[in-house]
Design an enzyme around this catalytic site. Sequence first.
Site, mmCIF file in Angstrom:
data_model
loop_
_atom_site.group_PDB
_atom_site.id
_atom_site.type_symbol
_atom_site.label_atom_id
_atom_site.label_comp_id
_atom_site.label_asym_id
_atom_site.label_seq_id
_atom_site.Cartn_x
_atom_site.Cartn_y
_atom_site.Cartn_z
ATOM 1 N N ILE A 197 102.963 -12.502 77.256
ATOM 2 C CA ILE A 197 103.838 -11.331 77.217
ATOM 3 C C ILE A 197 103.859 -10.636 78.567
ATOM 4 O O ILE A 197 102.813 -10.404 79.176
ATOM 5 C CB ILE A 197 103.348 -10.343 76.138
ATOM 6 C CG1 ILE A 197 103.352 -11.037 74.781
ATOM 7 C CG2 ILE A 197 104.206 -9.082 76.114
ATOM 8 C CD1 ILE A 197 102.630 -10.257 73.711
ATOM 9 N N CYS A 198 105.048 -10.284 78.994
ATOM 10 C CA CYS A 198 105.228 -9.526 80.233
ATOM 11 C C CYS A 198 105.409 -8.060 79.833
ATOM 12 O O CYS A 198 106.485 -7.643 79.397
ATOM 13 C CB CYS A 198 106.449 -10.049 80.991
ATOM 14 S SG CYS A 198 106.684 -9.251 82.576
#
Length: 157
Positions: free
Chosen positions: A92-93
């Site tokens: 996840i960014c």
Amino acid sequence: MAELSLARLTEERKTWRKDHPVGFFARPENNPDGSANLYKWLCGIPGKEGTPWEGGVYPLSIQFSSEYPSKPPRCSLPPNFFHPNVFPNGDICLSIINESGWKPSISVKQIVLGVQELLDTPNTKSPASNAYKIYEKDRVDYNKKVKEQAKRYPPQL
């Protein structure tokens, strides 16, 4: 360093048990001997009501290192998860879990709430997958794909 991380994770677990958001779960995975592995947690993040994400509870893996809380944990959803800010491998960014935005005071509760918020409010300045293109060009198709994905992650009873 490992002693500090284990102490913090033990405290996180106690805090979570006393106070966690409704519909969420977060628990350490078990080691082969049945003991809790405080370095690897399995979490469930419900989609917000009134959004295309509603109806799904999305599995989040949080992997802590012995350098936690000085270093952020690695957070990931399943591989090929459909979201503009999720890489194909599931990573996840999200600013609060990236090296540059991480603060040792950030809790597991803040992480899961941050991921829930990101689901329906993607950061278009930091795309990580092709879902970004669909999100930008065809919101109806994007929402349809999100709703289909929600069906693959029903709440666990």
